[in-house]
Each structure stands twice: as C-alpha cells, then as structure tokens.
Scaffold this active site. Structure first.
Site, PDB file in Angstrom:
ATOM      1  N   ASP A   1       9.475  -7.330   3.853  1.00 61.90           N
ATOM      2  CA  ASP A   1       9.846  -8.041   2.630  1.00 61.90           C
ATOM      3  C   ASP A   1       8.900  -9.229   2.519  1.00 61.90           C
ATOM      4  O   ASP A   1       9.045 -10.219   3.228  1.00 61.90           O
ATOM      5  CB  ASP A   1      11.300  -8.504   2.708  1.00 61.90           C
ATOM      6  CG  ASP A   1      11.711  -9.365   1.521  1.00 61.90           C
ATOM      7  OD1 ASP A   1      10.898  -9.565   0.592  1.00 61.90           O
ATOM      8  OD2 ASP A   1      12.860  -9.862   1.526  1.00 61.90           O
TER       9      ASP A   1
ATOM     10  N   ALA B   1       2.231 -16.206 -14.822  1.00 61.02           N
ATOM     11  CA  ALA B   1       1.891 -17.375 -14.010  1.00 61.02           C
ATOM     12  C   ALA B   1       1.428 -16.967 -12.618  1.00 61.02           C
ATOM     13  O   ALA B   1       0.487 -17.552 -12.060  1.00 61.02           O
ATOM     14  CB  ALA B   1       3.096 -18.309 -13.916  1.00 61.02           C
TER      15      ALA B   1
ATOM     16  N   GLY C   1       0.781  -1.228   0.000  1.00 59.42           N
ATOM     17  CA  GLY C   1       0.000   0.000   0.000  1.00 59.42           C
ATOM     18  C   GLY C   1       0.812   1.276   0.000  1.00 59.42           C
ATOM     19  O   GLY C   1       0.254   2.358   0.193  1.00 59.42           O
ATOM     20  N   SER C   2       2.094   1.176  -0.239  1.00 58.69           N
ATOM     21  CA  SER C   2       2.963   2.347  -0.187  1.00 58.69           C
ATOM     22  C   SER C   2       3.063   3.080  -1.515  1.00 58.69           C
ATOM     23  O   SER C   2       3.527   4.219  -1.564  1.00 58.69           O
ATOM     24  CB  SER C   2       4.367   1.933   0.273  1.00 58.69           C
ATOM     25  OG  SER C   2       4.844   0.860  -0.530  1.00 58.69           O
TER      26      SER C   2
ATOM     27  N   TYR D   1       5.413 -13.264 -14.196  1.00 56.06           N
ATOM     28  CA  TYR D   1       4.333 -12.322 -13.919  1.00 56.06           C
ATOM     29  C   TYR D   1       3.002 -12.947 -14.319  1.00 56.06           C
ATOM     30  O   TYR D   1       2.021 -12.922 -13.565  1.00 56.06           O
ATOM     31  CB  TYR D   1       4.556 -11.012 -14.671  1.00 56.06           C
ATOM     32  CG  TYR D   1       3.537  -9.947 -14.335  1.00 56.06           C
ATOM     33  CD1 TYR D   1       3.690  -9.149 -13.208  1.00 56.06           C
ATOM     34  CD2 TYR D   1       2.415  -9.749 -15.143  1.00 56.06           C
ATOM     35  CE1 TYR D   1       2.752  -8.183 -12.875  1.00 56.06           C
ATOM     36  CE2 TYR D   1       1.477  -8.783 -14.827  1.00 56.06           C
ATOM     37  CZ  TYR D   1       1.650  -8.003 -13.696  1.00 56.06           C
ATOM     38  OH  TYR D   1       0.717  -7.046 -13.373  1.00 56.06           O
TER      39      TYR D   1
END
Length: 245
Positions: A65, A153, A17-18, A151
């Site tokens: 992360d 898959a 959400g950054s 991306y």
C-alpha cells in the site's frame, strides 16, 4: 542501438507494475532481459487477471500500500541492487470525490507523496548503481481537469518533483526523468473509453487519431532508462499522440 536497450543483468522495480501502464512497462523491461519486480495492492500476483490488463508472467510480485509510508520505509526488498525504479502508481476518484478532503488526500498520497517515499527508500541503491528513476505523470499536468483537482495537482506535482530530484541527485549518478502519458486505454480511463460519445470527442483532439497503449509508454521509458538518454536529466516527456499540441 540494440545493445543500449539490453537490460540483461539489471534489476528493475516498477511500483504499480501489476496493471495498466505500469504492467506494460514491467513486461517491456522483462522482454529486454531485466529481472523485474513489481508492487501492487492485491494479496498476490494470482489476483490479477489478463482481462483486466494484467500480465504477471515472469514478474516478482510484492503487495504494498504505497499510501502507507511507514510500510515503504520498513520494507525489506528481495533484491540487493537496483538499477531502475519506475514509479507508475496512480489512482483517481470520480463523481466529485476529490472535492472532499478524504478523497483529495487519498489521491495525493498515492499519486504524489508516495513518489517521494519510494524515491527516498531506494535512493542509496540507485546511487550505487548509477541508476535511473522514472516517474509516470500525465498530460493532465499541463491543463485543468475540472472534475479531478487532486489528480491534477498530484500529476502537476510529479513533474515538479521530477525536476527537483533530478537536480538534487544528478551528482550522485542518479538520472531522474519522467513521462506524461496522454489518453491510454487502461482501467483508470474506462470512464472515457467505455463511453462512445466521450471517446469520440477525445479522439478528435489526438492528432494520431487513436488511444495510447501501455506499450507506447514503455518504449519511451526504456529509452529514458538506457544509455541512449545519458544526457537527459529532469525532463518529463509527453507521450500523448499530440494531444496537448
């Protein structure tokens, strides 16, 4: 109708959400009264800049992360209840980087595997609140993307995961749905939006004739998190201006 979109007293976490779509979603929930927490990759909220598409005003920030699943599991959230979990994390590697296993694995871990890690982390909170889990996939789930196998898959996998978690957890009161954005003007799409020829070709395929915005995506997410969609379960709604018609 207005009351259905009032999230006052509700707690929302937007993973990713950054910036970009996730940031637009986070700010939309805040504008509708929610206490909004966001996860991002940088050390602090101050490391995100407005000219990069980030508005951190009024958001509670945590660095995470999401490819570190042990860190997600060990995380102690700064909230005791959670009503809405939005999984908007995402990455892509261009220049054939996803055709190497290190690149493929990195994208799959961020775009798909971390969805499950986050869902499992907050399952109990969402069940207690009879809350909503909303994934952010992509219209790439519905067609090939020749240069980006991971991306594609991962986004295709997100649609399947959304269906399956929805069926598995509906009995616990958790509604799981998702959206599949089309071409939205964010930092991940600059390879297209900053290339005039590629952008013009892309716009020709969008019946509405314009790029999507994070606000366009946020409106549908608010709907999916609200009582207006109380009987919608397991669906991923394309929000693409007609791109995949």
């Amino acid at each position: 109708m207005k009351e259905a979109l009032d999230f006052t007293g509700r707690t929302v976490l937007v993973v990713g959400g950054s910036s970009g779509i996730g940031n637009g979603i986070a700010q939309a929930f805040r504008a509708h009264g929610a206490a909004v927490h966001v996860w991002g990759t940088r050390a602090s909220a101050a490391d995100y800049k407005a000219d990069e598409g980030s508005d951190m005003t009024g958001l509670e920030y945590t660095q995470m992360d999401v490819s570190d699943f042990a860190a997600i599991e060990a995380h102690k959230p700064p909230f005791a209840t959670l009503d809405v979990l939005v999984l908007a994390q995402g990455t892509v590697i261009y220049r054939k980087g996803e055709f190497r296993m290190d690149g493929f694995t990195k994208v799959m871990d961020v775009n798909l595997n971390s969805l499950m890690a986050c869902a499992l982390k907050f399952r109990d909170m969402l069940a207690a609140a009879k809350g909503s889990l909303i994934t952010i996939s992509s219209t790439a789930a519905y067609h090939s993307t020749r240069g980006n196998p991971a991306y594609n898959a991962s986004k295709t996998g997100a649609v399947g995961l959304t269906r399956t978690l929805a069926e598995a957890w509906a009995g616990e009161g958790i509604r799981v749905n998702g959206i599949a954005p089309g071409l939205v003007d964010t930092k991940l799409t600059k390879v297209t939006t900053e290339n005039p020829e590629r952008l013009a070709a892309s716009l020709q395929n969008i019946p509405l004739g314009r790029l999507g915005t994070p606000a366009d995506m946020a409106g549908v997410v608010l709907f999916l998190a609200s009582p207006l969609s109380a009987y919608v379960v397991g669906q991923t709604l394309p929000v693409d201006g007609g791109l995949i018609l």
